[in-house]
Design a protein around this motif. Structure first.
Motif, PDB file in Angstrom:
ATOM      1  N   TYR A  23       6.816   0.551   0.189  1.00 47.18           N
ATOM      2  CA  TYR A  23       5.854   1.656   0.189  1.00 47.18           C
ATOM      3  C   TYR A  23       4.461   1.091  -0.083  1.00 47.18           C
ATOM      4  O   TYR A  23       4.326   0.087  -0.784  1.00 47.18           O
ATOM      5  N   HIS A  24       3.397   1.716   0.417  1.00 46.71           N
ATOM      6  CA  HIS A  24       2.050   1.159   0.253  1.00 46.71           C
ATOM      7  C   HIS A  24       1.626   1.078  -1.203  1.00 46.71           C
ATOM      8  O   HIS A  24       1.046   0.091  -1.618  1.00 46.71           O
ATOM      9  N   HIS A  25       1.866   2.105  -1.999  1.00 44.76           N
ATOM     10  CA  HIS A  25       1.700   1.960  -3.449  1.00 44.76           C
ATOM     11  C   HIS A  25       2.285   3.165  -4.183  1.00 44.76           C
ATOM     12  O   HIS A  25       2.204   4.279  -3.720  1.00 44.76           O
ATOM     13  N   HIS A  26       2.888   2.850  -5.297  1.00 44.88           N
ATOM     14  CA  HIS A  26       3.409   3.879  -6.194  1.00 44.88           C
ATOM     15  C   HIS A  26       2.472   4.065  -7.381  1.00 44.88           C
ATOM     16  O   HIS A  26       2.370   5.144  -7.941  1.00 44.88           O
ATOM     17  N   ILE A  27       1.824   2.982  -7.786  1.00 42.05           N
ATOM     18  CA  ILE A  27       0.931   3.011  -8.942  1.00 42.05           C
ATOM     19  C   ILE A  27      -0.365   2.309  -8.556  1.00 42.05           C
ATOM     20  O   ILE A  27      -0.346   1.229  -7.978  1.00 42.05           O
ATOM     21  N   ARG A  71      17.052   1.185 -15.048  1.00 47.12           N
ATOM     22  CA  ARG A  71      17.302   2.576 -14.647  1.00 47.12           C
ATOM     23  C   ARG A  71      18.695   2.991 -15.112  1.00 47.12           C
ATOM     24  O   ARG A  71      19.663   2.290 -14.872  1.00 47.12           O
ATOM     25  N   SER A  96       3.935  -1.465  -5.873  1.00 46.13           N
ATOM     26  CA  SER A  96       4.954  -0.607  -5.272  1.00 46.13           C
ATOM     27  C   SER A  96       6.291  -1.316  -5.233  1.00 46.13           C
ATOM     28  O   SER A  96       6.402  -2.483  -5.589  1.00 46.13           O
ATOM     29  N   VAL A 127       8.531   1.903 -16.208  1.00 46.76           N
ATOM     30  CA  VAL A 127       8.900   1.407 -14.892  1.00 46.76           C
ATOM     31  C   VAL A 127      10.391   1.090 -14.969  1.00 46.76           C
ATOM     32  O   VAL A 127      10.801   0.228 -15.743  1.00 46.76           O
ATOM     33  N   PHE A 161      -2.834  -2.299  -6.512  1.00 52.49           N
ATOM     34  CA  PHE A 161      -1.843  -1.283  -6.179  1.00 52.49           C
ATOM     35  C   PHE A 161      -0.476  -1.938  -6.172  1.00 52.49           C
ATOM     36  O   PHE A 161      -0.301  -2.999  -5.581  1.00 52.49           O
TER      37      PHE A 161
END
Length: 91
Positions: free
Chosen positions: A14-18, A87, A10, A43, A8
């Motif tokens: 955060y605990h996980h994004h993917i 980004r 992130s 990403v 996981f």
């Protein structure tokens, strides 16, 4: 990590994004050309410095990558593509 079968990832605590897993796909071949499915995902990194750091880690790991106008393309063993890109500024 969740044992040897999942990872996981992130950003920002955060605990996980993917979530990445091989629960039902170890050794699965790439899908046939023209079939429906995920071709790539992006990403977005916050700036060029973060992209350079990520690309450095990719090179250190000995992974193949390709520079394109979209960003840096990586491929997993099933030929799924991940694009690392800066980004776009939103202002």
């Amino acid at each position: 990590r969740y044992g040897p079968s999942a990872l996981f990832i992130s950003a920002g605590g955060y605990h996980h994004h993917i979530g990445l897993n091989v629960w039902a796909g170890v050794g699965a071949p790439p899908p046939p050309a023209g079939s429906a499915g995920l071709r790539y995902f992006v990403v977005e990194l916050p700036n060029a410095s973060a992209l350079e750091q990520a690309v450095g880690r990719v090179r250190e790991a000995g992974l193949a990558s390709e520079q394109t106008s979209e960003g840096i393309i990586l491929r997993d063993p099933s030929a799924n593509q991940l694009v690392l890109a800066v980004r776009p500024s939103r202002g």
